[in-house]
Design a protein around this motif. Structure first.
Motif, PDB file in Angstrom:
ATOM      1  N   ALA A  46      12.099  49.267   7.911  1.00 44.84           N
ATOM      2  CA  ALA A  46      10.821  49.238   8.635  1.00 44.84           C
ATOM      3  C   ALA A  46      10.843  50.258   9.767  1.00 44.84           C
ATOM      4  N   ARG A  47      11.955  50.356  10.438  1.00 44.68           N
ATOM      5  CA  ARG A  47      12.074  51.313  11.539  1.00 44.68           C
ATOM      6  C   ARG A  47      11.982  52.755  11.048  1.00 44.68           C
ATOM      7  N   SER A  48      12.614  53.034   9.917  1.00 43.39           N
ATOM      8  CA  SER A  48      12.541  54.400   9.386  1.00 43.39           C
ATOM      9  C   SER A  48      11.128  54.716   8.889  1.00 43.39           C
ATOM     10  N   LEU A  49      10.433  53.720   8.367  1.00 47.23           N
ATOM     11  CA  LEU A  49       9.042  53.930   7.948  1.00 47.23           C
ATOM     12  C   LEU A  49       8.135  54.133   9.159  1.00 47.23           C
ATOM     13  N   GLN A  50       8.426  53.454  10.250  1.00 42.53           N
ATOM     14  CA  GLN A  50       7.664  53.675  11.478  1.00 42.53           C
ATOM     15  C   GLN A  50       7.876  55.096  11.984  1.00 42.53           C
ATOM     16  N   TRP A  51       9.110  55.578  11.919  1.00 39.90           N
ATOM     17  CA  TRP A  51       9.397  56.949  12.333  1.00 39.90           C
ATOM     18  C   TRP A  51       8.613  57.915  11.457  1.00 39.90           C
TER      19      TRP A  51
END
Length: 180
Positions: A46-51
């Protein structure tokens, strides 16, 4: 177009040439993937998709569009800059970078209240508003996924009518359970 715009935008794209349906579809697809990753407990995903969303052309373009087409679009911050022309909006998309970004101070305006007193209002510059809108696109899917389902205050797509309807449904189910 300058080199900074070409780096972040598909080559040769101007503000008037942006396909907004494709931009919204791309952002919605990334937000859906963020929700699924959060529900599955894959927080690093999820964090990498937010980035990915906050660094994508589509996310930046949609953030600038929201800032330049809302009610406060003509209200400048301390720098007295508004993004009115298509060229300024295209340059704004290119300028939304986290590296080297530091927010400017708010412009303080006092607005009158009904009782005759005034209350302070802080107005950020356009770039800060766009950065806030961009990060909202990335944070809102997780906030809506993990939030209490019975919370209605300041939530998108929810109103006081929804809250009232939920209360009456809960009251009826309680009455039925008690045999009234």
């Amino acid at each position: 177009m300058d080199a900074a715009t070409r780096v972040c935008a598909p080559s040769g794209v101007a503000w008037n040439g942006i396909s907004w349906a494709n931009v919204r579809r791309h952002v919605r697809r990334l937000q859906t993937r963020i929700v699924k990753a959060t529900q599955e407990g894959r927080h690093n995903k999820a964090r990498s998709l937010q980035w990915l969303l906050t660094h994508s052309f589509s996310g930046k373009a949609l953030a600038v569009k929201r800032v330049t087409e809302n009610k406060g679009k003509n209200t400048p911050g301390v720098d007295k800059v508004t993004w009115k022309t298509p060229g300024a909006k295209t340059n704004a998309i290119a300028s939304l970078k986290r590296r080297g970004y530091s927010p400017l101070p708010l412009r303080r305006v006092y607005i009158p209240k009904k009782n005759g007193k005034t209350r302070p209002l802080g107005i950020p510059v356009m770039k800060c508003r766009a950065m806030q809108a961009l990060h909202l696109l990335a944070l809102e899917p997780i906030a809506e996924t993990t939030a209490d389902p019975n919370s209605y205050g300041f939530r998108p797509e929810r109103s006081t009518a929804d809250a009232g309807g939920n209360v009456s449904i809960l009251w009826l189910s309680e009455q039925t359970r008690n045999g009234c």
